[in-house]
Write a protein that holds these residues in place. Structure first.
Motif, PDB file in Angstrom:
ATOM      1  N   ASN A 204     -36.780 -28.840   3.510  1.00  0.00           N
ATOM      2  CA  ASN A 204     -35.763 -29.044   4.537  1.00  0.00           C
ATOM      3  C   ASN A 204     -34.393 -28.805   3.924  1.00  0.00           C
ATOM      4  OD1 ASN A 204     -37.420 -29.673   6.708  1.00  0.00           O
ATOM      5  ND2 ASN A 204     -37.404 -31.858   6.297  1.00  0.00           N
ATOM      6  N   ARG A 205     -33.410 -28.616   4.795  1.00  0.00           N
ATOM      7  CA  ARG A 205     -32.041 -28.347   4.335  1.00  0.00           C
ATOM      8  C   ARG A 205     -31.203 -29.611   4.447  1.00  0.00           C
ATOM      9  NH1 ARG A 205     -30.920 -23.563   3.144  1.00  0.00           N
ATOM     10  NH2 ARG A 205     -28.684 -23.602   3.500  1.00  0.00           N
ATOM     11  N   LEU A 206     -30.285 -29.759   3.511  1.00  0.00           N
ATOM     12  CA  LEU A 206     -29.271 -30.804   3.612  1.00  0.00           C
ATOM     13  C   LEU A 206     -28.204 -30.311   4.579  1.00  0.00           C
ATOM     14  CD1 LEU A 206     -28.750 -31.743  -0.143  1.00  0.00           C
ATOM     15  CD2 LEU A 206     -29.495 -33.296   1.642  1.00  0.00           C
ATOM     16  N   ASP A 207     -27.757 -31.172   5.498  1.00  0.00           N
ATOM     17  CA  ASP A 207     -26.697 -30.745   6.402  1.00  0.00           C
ATOM     18  C   ASP A 207     -25.343 -30.947   5.730  1.00  0.00           C
ATOM     19  OD1 ASP A 207     -25.928 -33.433   6.749  1.00  0.00           O
ATOM     20  OD2 ASP A 207     -26.795 -33.599   8.759  1.00  0.00           O
ATOM     21  N   VAL A 208     -24.266 -30.611   6.434  1.00  0.00           N
ATOM     22  CA  VAL A 208     -22.928 -30.664   5.838  1.00  0.00           C
ATOM     23  C   VAL A 208     -22.519 -32.086   5.454  1.00  0.00           C
ATOM     24  CG1 VAL A 208     -22.095 -28.552   6.925  1.00  0.00           C
ATOM     25  CG2 VAL A 208     -21.811 -30.733   8.102  1.00  0.00           C
ATOM     26  N   LYS A 209     -23.128 -33.085   6.081  1.00  0.00           N
ATOM     27  CA  LYS A 209     -22.822 -34.479   5.752  1.00  0.00           C
ATOM     28  C   LYS A 209     -23.714 -35.022   4.638  1.00  0.00           C
ATOM     29  CE  LYS A 209     -21.116 -35.645  10.331  1.00  0.00           C
ATOM     30  NZ  LYS A 209     -21.282 -36.507  11.505  1.00  0.00           N
ATOM     31  N   GLY A 210     -24.631 -34.194   4.140  1.00  0.00           N
ATOM     32  CA  GLY A 210     -25.526 -34.630   3.068  1.00  0.00           C
ATOM     33  C   GLY A 210     -26.783 -35.314   3.550  1.00  0.00           C
ATOM     34  N   ARG A 211     -27.097 -35.143   4.843  1.00  0.00           N
ATOM     35  CA  ARG A 211     -28.317 -35.742   5.395  1.00  0.00           C
ATOM     36  C   ARG A 211     -29.445 -34.729   5.358  1.00  0.00           C
ATOM     37  NH1 ARG A 211     -25.634 -37.320  11.026  1.00  0.00           N
ATOM     38  NH2 ARG A 211     -25.396 -35.089  10.817  1.00  0.00           N
ATOM     39  N   VAL A 212     -30.661 -35.236   5.303  1.00  0.00           N
ATOM     40  CA  VAL A 212     -31.840 -34.387   5.352  1.00  0.00           C
ATOM     41  C   VAL A 212     -32.895 -35.102   6.191  1.00  0.00           C
ATOM     42  CG1 VAL A 212     -32.842 -35.303   3.196  1.00  0.00           C
ATOM     43  CG2 VAL A 212     -33.456 -33.006   3.966  1.00  0.00           C
ATOM     44  N   SER A 213     -33.667 -34.322   6.935  1.00  0.00           N
ATOM     45  CA  SER A 213     -34.730 -34.897   7.762  1.00  0.00           C
ATOM     46  C   SER A 213     -35.983 -35.114   6.938  1.00  0.00           C
ATOM     47  CB  SER A 213     -35.065 -33.964   8.929  1.00  0.00           C
ATOM     48  OG  SER A 213     -33.992 -33.905   9.826  1.00  0.00           O
ATOM     49  N   VAL A 214     -36.531 -36.313   7.054  1.00  0.00           N
ATOM     50  CA  VAL A 214     -37.818 -36.612   6.436  1.00  0.00           C
ATOM     51  C   VAL A 214     -38.865 -35.837   7.235  1.00  0.00           C
ATOM     52  CG1 VAL A 214     -39.486 -38.450   5.958  1.00  0.00           C
ATOM     53  CG2 VAL A 214     -37.022 -38.897   5.716  1.00  0.00           C
TER      54      VAL A 214
END
Length: 159
Positions: free
Chosen positions: A10-20
């Protein structure tokens, strides 16, 4: 107990979140109670990845510290390794997690991450390092002819 299986990217978004990954979230839902839904994220003390433990499994691991002298150097070293950089994190409603910078730095994460299921826990890796880890593990298993012991037990129950 549900298991974390497979490898997912999965990709990290611009806020540094990633989907489990959805299959991991499904495994977690089967184990969760209202009082126990946190995940414990910590840097692996052996590899450049993040270990993710359901709270119940992490508690089982840390309960064994009770057998050590609370004031011993051994207890202090193990407790520091387990707790000092551990982060309880709950996924949001969309199943995303915000990884602390210290954990991202430990695993060299930038824009993509790889989730690797390891049964009762999972790990988060930089994608190329994850591929190399799988290759190395497979090679060691083949080279040493490693196998699961024929009579594994868990909590006194023969499997």
């Amino acid at each position: 107990m549900s298991l974390f299986l497979g490898t997912h990217q999965n990709r990290l978004d611009v806020k540094g979140r990633v989907s489990v990954p959805a299959s991991f979230r499904s495994a977690l839902r089967k184990e969760q109670t209202k009082e126990n839904h946190s995940l414990i994220f910590r840097p692996s003390h052996k590899m450049p990845c993040i270990e993710v433990w359901p709270l119940s499994i992490f508690s089982e691991l840390t309960n064994s510290l009770d057998s050590l002298n609370l004031f011993s150097e051994e207890h202090d070293d193990i407790a520091t390794t387990l707790y000092a950089e551990a982060w309880p994190i709950d996924p949001d409603r969309e199943g995303r997690i915000l990884l602390p910078d210290i954990l991202k730095e430990h695993a060299n994460l930038t824009d993509s991450v790889t989730f690797m299921g390891l049964g009762t826990i999972f790990q988060i890796w930089e994608p190329i390092a994850a591929i190399e880890r799988c290759k190395a593990a497979r090679h060691k298993v083949q080279q040493k002819t490693l196998a699961v012991p024929p009579k594994a037990t868990k909590k006194g129950v023969e499997l």
